[in-house]
Write a protein that holds these residues in place. Structure first.
Motif, PDB file in Angstrom:
ATOM      1  N   MET A  48     -27.648 -21.734  -5.055  1.00 38.21           N
ATOM      2  CA  MET A  48     -28.798 -21.242  -4.289  1.00 38.21           C
ATOM      3  C   MET A  48     -29.600 -22.427  -3.757  1.00 38.21           C
ATOM      4  O   MET A  48     -29.801 -23.407  -4.447  1.00 38.21           O
ATOM      5  CB  MET A  48     -29.655 -20.354  -5.191  1.00 38.21           C
ATOM      6  CG  MET A  48     -30.956 -19.851  -4.563  1.00 38.21           C
ATOM      7  SD  MET A  48     -30.815 -18.855  -3.085  1.00 38.21           S
ATOM      8  CE  MET A  48     -30.826 -17.228  -3.750  1.00 38.21           C
ATOM      9  N   LEU A  49     -30.053 -22.295  -2.560  1.00 37.51           N
ATOM     10  CA  LEU A  49     -30.897 -23.316  -1.943  1.00 37.51           C
ATOM     11  C   LEU A  49     -32.316 -23.175  -2.461  1.00 37.51           C
ATOM     12  O   LEU A  49     -32.844 -22.072  -2.576  1.00 37.51           O
ATOM     13  CB  LEU A  49     -30.911 -23.128  -0.419  1.00 37.51           C
ATOM     14  CG  LEU A  49     -29.592 -23.306   0.294  1.00 37.51           C
ATOM     15  CD1 LEU A  49     -29.694 -22.774   1.709  1.00 37.51           C
ATOM     16  CD2 LEU A  49     -29.227 -24.762   0.324  1.00 37.51           C
ATOM     17  N   ARG A  50     -32.929 -24.314  -2.759  1.00 34.99           N
ATOM     18  CA  ARG A  50     -34.334 -24.309  -3.194  1.00 34.99           C
ATOM     19  C   ARG A  50     -35.159 -24.823  -2.022  1.00 34.99           C
ATOM     20  O   ARG A  50     -34.912 -25.916  -1.518  1.00 34.99           O
ATOM     21  CB  ARG A  50     -34.498 -25.173  -4.436  1.00 34.99           C
ATOM     22  CG  ARG A  50     -33.763 -24.569  -5.644  1.00 34.99           C
ATOM     23  CD  ARG A  50     -33.714 -25.501  -6.838  1.00 34.99           C
ATOM     24  NE  ARG A  50     -35.014 -25.872  -7.347  1.00 34.99           N
ATOM     25  CZ  ARG A  50     -35.685 -25.210  -8.287  1.00 34.99           C
ATOM     26  NH1 ARG A  50     -35.177 -24.125  -8.815  1.00 34.99           N
ATOM     27  NH2 ARG A  50     -36.861 -25.644  -8.709  1.00 34.99           N
ATOM     28  N   TYR A  51     -36.125 -24.020  -1.612  1.00 36.91           N
ATOM     29  CA  TYR A  51     -36.942 -24.322  -0.437  1.00 36.91           C
ATOM     30  C   TYR A  51     -38.392 -24.480  -0.882  1.00 36.91           C
ATOM     31  O   TYR A  51     -39.043 -23.515  -1.250  1.00 36.91           O
ATOM     32  CB  TYR A  51     -36.792 -23.174   0.577  1.00 36.91           C
ATOM     33  CG  TYR A  51     -37.712 -23.251   1.758  1.00 36.91           C
ATOM     34  CD1 TYR A  51     -37.494 -24.166   2.770  1.00 36.91           C
ATOM     35  CD2 TYR A  51     -38.802 -22.398   1.857  1.00 36.91           C
ATOM     36  CE1 TYR A  51     -38.342 -24.231   3.857  1.00 36.91           C
ATOM     37  CE2 TYR A  51     -39.653 -22.459   2.946  1.00 36.91           C
ATOM     38  CZ  TYR A  51     -39.407 -23.382   3.942  1.00 36.91           C
ATOM     39  OH  TYR A  51     -40.254 -23.440   5.021  1.00 36.91           O
ATOM     40  N   TYR A  52     -38.854 -25.716  -0.891  1.00 35.27           N
ATOM     41  CA  TYR A  52     -40.224 -26.013  -1.298  1.00 35.27           C
ATOM     42  C   TYR A  52     -41.117 -26.004  -0.063  1.00 35.27           C
ATOM     43  O   TYR A  52     -40.818 -26.696   0.927  1.00 35.27           O
ATOM     44  CB  TYR A  52     -40.300 -27.395  -1.958  1.00 35.27           C
ATOM     45  CG  TYR A  52     -39.630 -27.471  -3.302  1.00 35.27           C
ATOM     46  CD1 TYR A  52     -40.347 -27.231  -4.464  1.00 35.27           C
ATOM     47  CD2 TYR A  52     -38.287 -27.787  -3.413  1.00 35.27           C
ATOM     48  CE1 TYR A  52     -39.737 -27.319  -5.714  1.00 35.27           C
ATOM     49  CE2 TYR A  52     -37.661 -27.877  -4.652  1.00 35.27           C
ATOM     50  CZ  TYR A  52     -38.397 -27.639  -5.789  1.00 35.27           C
ATOM     51  OH  TYR A  52     -37.793 -27.722  -7.023  1.00 35.27           O
ATOM     52  N   ARG A  70     -46.966 -27.165  -4.119  1.00 35.01           N
ATOM     53  CA  ARG A  70     -48.152 -27.705  -4.799  1.00 35.01           C
ATOM     54  C   ARG A  70     -48.139 -27.352  -6.279  1.00 35.01           C
ATOM     55  O   ARG A  70     -48.503 -28.163  -7.117  1.00 35.01           O
ATOM     56  CB  ARG A  70     -49.424 -27.162  -4.157  1.00 35.01           C
ATOM     57  CG  ARG A  70     -49.678 -27.746  -2.783  1.00 35.01           C
ATOM     58  CD  ARG A  70     -50.836 -27.084  -2.093  1.00 35.01           C
ATOM     59  NE  ARG A  70     -52.096 -27.461  -2.727  1.00 35.01           N
ATOM     60  CZ  ARG A  70     -53.265 -27.291  -2.184  1.00 35.01           C
ATOM     61  NH1 ARG A  70     -53.370 -26.770  -0.990  1.00 35.01           N
ATOM     62  NH2 ARG A  70     -54.363 -27.659  -2.810  1.00 35.01           N
ATOM     63  N   GLU A  71     -47.724 -26.129  -6.578  1.00 32.04           N
ATOM     64  CA  GLU A  71     -47.708 -25.660  -7.963  1.00 32.04           C
ATOM     65  C   GLU A  71     -46.479 -26.152  -8.725  1.00 32.04           C
ATOM     66  O   GLU A  71     -46.534 -26.399  -9.923  1.00 32.04           O
ATOM     67  CB  GLU A  71     -47.761 -24.127  -8.014  1.00 32.04           C
ATOM     68  CG  GLU A  71     -49.076 -23.530  -7.565  1.00 32.04           C
ATOM     69  CD  GLU A  71     -49.282 -23.514  -6.041  1.00 32.04           C
ATOM     70  OE1 GLU A  71     -48.306 -23.755  -5.288  1.00 32.04           O
ATOM     71  OE2 GLU A  71     -50.419 -23.278  -5.607  1.00 32.04           O
ATOM     72  N   THR A  72     -45.355 -26.263  -8.019  1.00 35.61           N
ATOM     73  CA  THR A  72     -44.092 -26.668  -8.642  1.00 35.61           C
ATOM     74  C   THR A  72     -43.421 -27.726  -7.773  1.00 35.61           C
ATOM     75  O   THR A  72     -42.583 -27.403  -6.934  1.00 35.61           O
ATOM     76  CB  THR A  72     -43.152 -25.446  -8.809  1.00 35.61           C
ATOM     77  OG1 THR A  72     -43.868 -24.388  -9.430  1.00 35.61           O
ATOM     78  CG2 THR A  72     -41.927 -25.794  -9.621  1.00 35.61           C
ATOM     79  N   HIS A  93     -43.254 -36.382  -7.931  1.00 38.81           N
ATOM     80  CA  HIS A  93     -43.053 -35.250  -8.838  1.00 38.81           C
ATOM     81  C   HIS A  93     -44.372 -34.769  -9.448  1.00 38.81           C
ATOM     82  O   HIS A  93     -44.539 -33.586  -9.723  1.00 38.81           O
ATOM     83  CB  HIS A  93     -42.065 -35.631  -9.941  1.00 38.81           C
ATOM     84  CG  HIS A  93     -41.932 -34.595 -11.010  1.00 38.81           C
ATOM     85  ND1 HIS A  93     -41.416 -33.340 -10.767  1.00 38.81           N
ATOM     86  CD2 HIS A  93     -42.271 -34.606 -12.317  1.00 38.81           C
ATOM     87  CE1 HIS A  93     -41.453 -32.636 -11.888  1.00 38.81           C
ATOM     88  NE2 HIS A  93     -41.967 -33.393 -12.842  1.00 38.81           N
ATOM     89  N   SER A  94     -45.322 -35.671  -9.630  1.00 40.77           N
ATOM     90  CA  SER A  94     -46.577 -35.294 -10.287  1.00 40.77           C
ATOM     91  C   SER A  94     -47.563 -34.611  -9.335  1.00 40.77           C
ATOM     92  O   SER A  94     -48.489 -33.945  -9.781  1.00 40.77           O
ATOM     93  CB  SER A  94     -47.238 -36.517 -10.910  1.00 40.77           C
ATOM     94  OG  SER A  94     -47.733 -37.372  -9.892  1.00 40.77           O
ATOM     95  N   ARG A  95     -47.351 -34.781  -8.044  1.00 46.93           N
ATOM     96  CA  ARG A  95     -48.310 -34.251  -7.065  1.00 46.93           C
ATOM     97  C   ARG A  95     -47.563 -33.713  -5.857  1.00 46.93           C
ATOM     98  O   ARG A  95     -47.230 -34.457  -4.932  1.00 46.93           O
ATOM     99  CB  ARG A  95     -49.239 -35.385  -6.641  1.00 46.93           C
ATOM    100  CG  ARG A  95     -50.679 -34.990  -6.671  1.00 46.93           C
ATOM    101  CD  ARG A  95     -51.563 -36.207  -6.646  1.00 46.93           C
ATOM    102  NE  ARG A  95     -52.845 -35.831  -6.100  1.00 46.93           N
ATOM    103  CZ  ARG A  95     -53.913 -36.582  -6.156  1.00 46.93           C
ATOM    104  NH1 ARG A  95     -53.870 -37.740  -6.753  1.00 46.93           N
ATOM    105  NH2 ARG A  95     -55.033 -36.186  -5.616  1.00 46.93           N
ATOM    106  N   GLY A  96     -47.317 -32.416  -5.853  1.00 43.68           N
ATOM    107  CA  GLY A  96     -46.529 -31.779  -4.795  1.00 43.68           C
ATOM    108  C   GLY A  96     -47.046 -32.017  -3.388  1.00 43.68           C
ATOM    109  O   GLY A  96     -46.269 -32.038  -2.434  1.00 43.68           O
TER     110      GLY A  96
END
Length: 116
Positions: A1-5, A33-35, A85-88
Motif C-alpha cells: 500500500m502506498l503511504r501518502y503524507y 503533522r501528527e504522524t 521525523h520529529s517535526r512533520g
C-alpha cells in the motif's frame, strides 16, 4: 500500500490527492503533522534519488523559525533525518512512499513517471 503524507491546509497536497484519485491510485492517507514519516521512509527517499535538502519544506514557517537553511550544512544525515521525523511540518509535502521509492512535493511529470 502506498503511504501518502499530506496536510489538509496544503493546496499542493489537494492537487496531488485529486490526481491520485483521478488516476485510480489507492493510498493510505496520513496527516504529516501528527504522524511524520519514519526515519526508514526518509532513508528510502534518499535512496530514491532525493537529496536531504529536497526533503525539507523550505517555504514553511518551521524551516525559517529553526534556521534550517543555515543548520543543514552542519548536520549529519542522521541528525537531519531525525529533525524531519520529529517535526512533520519540516517535510516537503506531499510525501509519498511505496515499495519502489518515494516522492516529495508534487510535480506532475515526476508522479506520472513514478506510476508508469
Amino acid at each position: 500500500m502506498l503511504r501518502y503524507y499530506s496536510y489538509k491546509g496544503c493546496g499542493t497536497c489537494r492537487k496531488a490527492k485529486k490526481w491520485l484519485t483521478e488516476s485510480a491510485v489507492e493510498v493510505e492517507e496520513i496527516a504529516i503533522r501528527e504522524t511524520p514519516p519514519s526515519i526508514d521512509e526518509l532513508k528510502l527517499a534518499l535512496k530514491s534519488g532525493l537529496t536531504l535538502k529536497a526533503l525539507f519544506n523550505s517555504s514553511g514557517g518551521d524551516y525559517r523559525e529553526l534556521g534550517v537553511k543555515d543548520l543543514l550544512p552542519t548536520l549529519t544525515e542522521q541528525e537531519a533525518l531525525e529533525m524531519l521525523h520529529s517535526r512533520g511540518n519540516l517535510v516537503k509535502r506531499p510525501f509519498l512512499v511505496s515499495s519502489k521509492g518515494a516522492l516529495a512535493g508534487f510535480k506532475l511529470a515526476e508522479w506520472e513517471q513514478f506510476f508508469l
